[in-house]
Motif scaffolding. Structure first.
Motif, PDB file in Angstrom:
ATOM      1  N   THR A 195       0.831  -1.205   0.000  1.00 48.00           N
ATOM      2  CA  THR A 195       0.000   0.000   0.000  1.00 48.00           C
ATOM      3  C   THR A 195       0.864   1.252   0.000  1.00 48.00           C
ATOM      4  N   ASN A 196       1.914   1.248   0.814  1.00 51.35           N
ATOM      5  CA  ASN A 196       2.833   2.381   0.837  1.00 51.35           C
ATOM      6  C   ASN A 196       3.482   2.592  -0.527  1.00 51.35           C
ATOM      7  N   CYS A 197       3.711   1.476  -1.237  1.00 57.66           N
ATOM      8  CA  CYS A 197       4.304   1.543  -2.573  1.00 57.66           C
ATOM      9  C   CYS A 197       3.416   2.329  -3.538  1.00 57.66           C
ATOM     10  N   VAL A 198       2.094   2.120  -3.472  1.00 56.90           N
ATOM     11  CA  VAL A 198       1.206   2.761  -4.451  1.00 56.90           C
ATOM     12  C   VAL A 198       0.777   4.170  -4.046  1.00 56.90           C
ATOM     13  N   ILE A 199       0.994   4.563  -2.771  1.00 53.22           N
ATOM     14  CA  ILE A 199       0.582   5.907  -2.352  1.00 53.22           C
ATOM     15  C   ILE A 199       1.761   6.830  -2.074  1.00 53.22           C
ATOM     16  N   GLN A 200       3.001   6.337  -2.157  1.00 53.12           N
ATOM     17  CA  GLN A 200       4.138   7.094  -1.664  1.00 53.12           C
ATOM     18  C   GLN A 200       4.381   8.403  -2.418  1.00 53.12           C
ATOM     19  N   GLU A 201       3.941   8.493  -3.657  1.00 50.82           N
ATOM     20  CA  GLU A 201       4.151   9.723  -4.426  1.00 50.82           C
ATOM     21  C   GLU A 201       3.025  10.736  -4.252  1.00 50.82           C
ATOM     22  N   THR A 202       2.002  10.397  -3.463  1.00 47.50           N
ATOM     23  CA  THR A 202       0.852  11.287  -3.301  1.00 47.50           C
ATOM     24  C   THR A 202       0.940  12.166  -2.066  1.00 47.50           C
ATOM     25  N   GLY A 203       1.774  11.793  -1.107  1.00 47.59           N
ATOM     26  CA  GLY A 203       1.834  12.530   0.152  1.00 47.59           C
ATOM     27  C   GLY A 203       0.820  12.065   1.167  1.00 47.59           C
ATOM     28  N   LEU A 204      -0.021  11.069   0.820  1.00 48.60           N
ATOM     29  CA  LEU A 204      -0.967  10.498   1.775  1.00 48.60           C
ATOM     30  C   LEU A 204      -0.201   9.692   2.820  1.00 48.60           C
ATOM     31  N   SER A 205      -0.735   9.639   4.036  1.00 45.50           N
ATOM     32  CA  SER A 205      -0.025   9.006   5.143  1.00 45.50           C
ATOM     33  C   SER A 205      -0.357   7.524   5.261  1.00 45.50           C
ATOM     34  N   ILE A 206       0.680   6.689   5.356  1.00 45.41           N
ATOM     35  CA  ILE A 206       0.468   5.256   5.563  1.00 45.41           C
ATOM     36  C   ILE A 206      -0.086   5.007   6.963  1.00 45.41           C
ATOM     37  N   ARG A 207       0.133   5.936   7.889  1.00 43.39           N
ATOM     38  CA  ARG A 207      -0.420   5.795   9.239  1.00 43.39           C
ATOM     39  C   ARG A 207      -1.949   5.827   9.203  1.00 43.39           C
ATOM     40  N   THR A 208      -2.493   6.642   8.319  1.00 38.40           N
ATOM     41  CA  THR A 208      -3.946   6.697   8.171  1.00 38.40           C
ATOM     42  C   THR A 208      -4.489   5.344   7.754  1.00 38.40           C
ATOM     43  N   TYR A 209      -3.842   4.723   6.771  1.00 41.82           N
ATOM     44  CA  TYR A 209      -4.235   3.385   6.327  1.00 41.82           C
ATOM     45  C   TYR A 209      -4.116   2.383   7.465  1.00 41.82           C
ATOM     46  N   LEU A 210      -3.023   2.436   8.222  1.00 41.89           N
ATOM     47  CA  LEU A 210      -2.785   1.501   9.312  1.00 41.89           C
ATOM     48  C   LEU A 210      -3.872   1.613  10.377  1.00 41.89           C
ATOM     49  N   GLN A 211      -4.287   2.829  10.695  1.00 39.86           N
ATOM     50  CA  GLN A 211      -5.347   3.023  11.679  1.00 39.86           C
ATOM     51  C   GLN A 211      -6.656   2.375  11.227  1.00 39.86           C
ATOM     52  N   GLY A 212      -6.979   2.544   9.952  1.00 42.76           N
ATOM     53  CA  GLY A 212      -8.191   1.940   9.420  1.00 42.76           C
ATOM     54  C   GLY A 212      -8.150   0.423   9.470  1.00 42.76           C
ATOM     55  N   LYS A 213      -6.995  -0.175   9.118  1.00 40.58           N
ATOM     56  CA  LYS A 213      -6.884  -1.637   9.110  1.00 40.58           C
ATOM     57  C   LYS A 213      -6.875  -2.205  10.523  1.00 40.58           C
ATOM     58  N   MET A 214      -6.306  -1.498  11.477  1.00 43.27           N
ATOM     59  CA  MET A 214      -6.336  -1.972  12.862  1.00 43.27           C
ATOM     60  C   MET A 214      -7.761  -1.973  13.399  1.00 43.27           C
ATOM     61  N   LEU A 215      -8.527  -0.934  13.060  1.00 36.83           N
ATOM     62  CA  LEU A 215      -9.932  -0.903  13.461  1.00 36.83           C
ATOM     63  C   LEU A 215     -10.709  -2.025  12.783  1.00 36.83           C
ATOM     64  N   ASN A 216     -10.453  -2.246  11.499  1.00 34.58           N
ATOM     65  CA  ASN A 216     -11.118  -3.309  10.762  1.00 34.58           C
ATOM     66  C   ASN A 216     -10.831  -4.677  11.384  1.00 34.58           C
ATOM     67  N   ALA A 217      -9.565  -4.917  11.750  1.00 36.14           N
ATOM     68  CA  ALA A 217      -9.192  -6.186  12.378  1.00 36.14           C
ATOM     69  C   ALA A 217      -9.859  -6.347  13.746  1.00 36.14           C
ATOM     70  N   ALA A 218      -9.982  -5.245  14.497  1.00 35.69           N
ATOM     71  CA  ALA A 218     -10.627  -5.307  15.804  1.00 35.69           C
ATOM     72  C   ALA A 218     -12.111  -5.642  15.670  1.00 35.69           C
ATOM     73  N   VAL A 219     -12.795  -5.020  14.702  1.00 37.11           N
ATOM     74  CA  VAL A 219     -14.218  -5.321  14.473  1.00 37.11           C
ATOM     75  C   VAL A 219     -14.382  -6.768  14.019  1.00 37.11           C
ATOM     76  N   THR A 220     -13.483  -7.227  13.153  1.00 39.14           N
ATOM     77  CA  THR A 220     -13.519  -8.617  12.693  1.00 39.14           C
ATOM     78  C   THR A 220     -13.365  -9.581  13.864  1.00 39.14           C
ATOM     79  N   SER A 221     -12.450  -9.271  14.787  1.00 39.01           N
ATOM     80  CA  SER A 221     -12.229 -10.152  15.937  1.00 39.01           C
ATOM     81  C   SER A 221     -13.481 -10.254  16.800  1.00 39.01           C
TER      82      SER A 221
END
Length: 311
Positions: free
Chosen positions: A274-300
């Motif tokens: 994911t960082n590979c495809v967004i790295q030239e945009t200036g978007l934060s990989i931390r934002t993605y990580l927060q979303g996936k951690m929440l998704n994993a918590a809801v899944t659990s």
């Protein structure tokens, strides 16, 4: 600081390649097989098609009438809804790739791009059905429950993050969209779309191979701790990781929970992709990580409720 972190990550990997050539070769083969048999055929056509749609402005024609519906249902523009749907259907990291493309081309703003980055990257239905349920869990009775848990958690996560990001009453934005030049011939546009697709898919293949080897290294180091070994393997790279979880001595209910959580999270390998495809945009990989951690918590939570009340 970043260079030191890279040294700490990849010097052990280099030593592993020299000290355990058989295991590293097998891990590399597993990564290449995953890329060749799953990632390339499932993602490349969609990347090429999306490139074509954006370069020809055909998306504007297709999505123009969906603006109001998308704002009401998802709190996004029609481009955001397109990203969300393909992110669900095509698998990692298609949602992030489309988010980056639409943001770079001026079709969505930074706020919507950050929101989409948290909600639009998921494992594909084909991966969940064939690999997770039929091949790994080996019980087709789990097909409907697993799909319900995985996509139910995706919907719930979207709802939670929509409230958190305050995307309830969204007004259409007048974006300064970059105009696409149509002076190129159709053949040139097609060539550009194909080459861009292969560039992206090749980079993803490199990440998959590296993290497959890194997963083998971690499994080697953690042999005395089988439960921890299986968990770390799943967090590192989901395909080999959930196989390791299934083959461990962990009780079935815990295996089920870990496998679905790791699939929902996507692993550090997917984080790097994911960082590979967004790295030239200036978007934060931390934002993605927060979303996936929440998704994993809801899944659990959903997986735990299924185990307690229905198994």
């Amino acid at each position: 600081m970043r260079k030191k972190a890279l040294y700490l990550l990849f010097i052990p990997l280099l030593l592993f390649l020299f000290l355990f050539p058989k295991e590293s070769f097998q891990a590399s083969c597993d990564g290449v097989t995953l890329w060749w048999s799953t990632v390339l055929p499932s993602l490349l056509p969609f990347i090429i098609l999306s490139n074509l749609l954006m370069q020809t402005n055909l998306l504007e024609f297709l999505l123009h009438r969906l603006q109001k519906v998308c704002r009401v249902l998802l709190g996004t523009s029609s481009y955001g809804a397109y990203t969300w749907v393909l992110g669900l259907l095509c698998g990692f990291p298609m949602g992030a790739k489309l988010t980056a493309d639409f943001y770079s081309s001026g079709r969505i703003d930074r706020e919507e791009a950050s929101y989409l980055l948290m909600i639009s990257n998921h494992a594909s239905p084909m991966f969940i059905i064939t690999f997770v349920v039929l091949q790994t869990l080996g019980d087709d009775r789990l097909l409907k429950p697993v799909l319900f848990i995985m996509y139910g958690s995706a919907l719930l996560t979207t709802g939670i993050l929509r409230l958190y990001c305050k995307r309830i009453h969204i007004q259409p934005l007048k974006m300064q969209k970059k105009e696409v030049s149509m002076t190129s011939s159709p053949g040139a546009i097609l060539d550009t779309s194909i080459m861009n697709g292969f560039e992206i898919i090749t980079r993803l293949g490199g990440y998959i191979i590296l993290f497959s080897i890194y997963g083998a290294l971690l499994r080697k180091l953690l042999v005395p701790f089988p439960t921890f070994q299986a968990t770390i393997a799943g967090i590192t790279e989901i395909t080999t990781g959930i196989t390791c979880i299934r083959g461990s001595a962990i009780p079935w209910s815990q295996q089920f929970l870990l496998i679905l959580c790791c699939t929902s999270f996507g692993g550090i390998s997917t984080l790097a992709q994911t960082n590979c495809v967004i790295q030239e945009t200036g978007l934060s990989i931390r934002t993605y990580l927060q979303g996936k951690m929440l998704n994993a918590a809801v899944t659990s939570v959903l997986a735990l409720l299924f185990v307690v009340f229905f198994w």
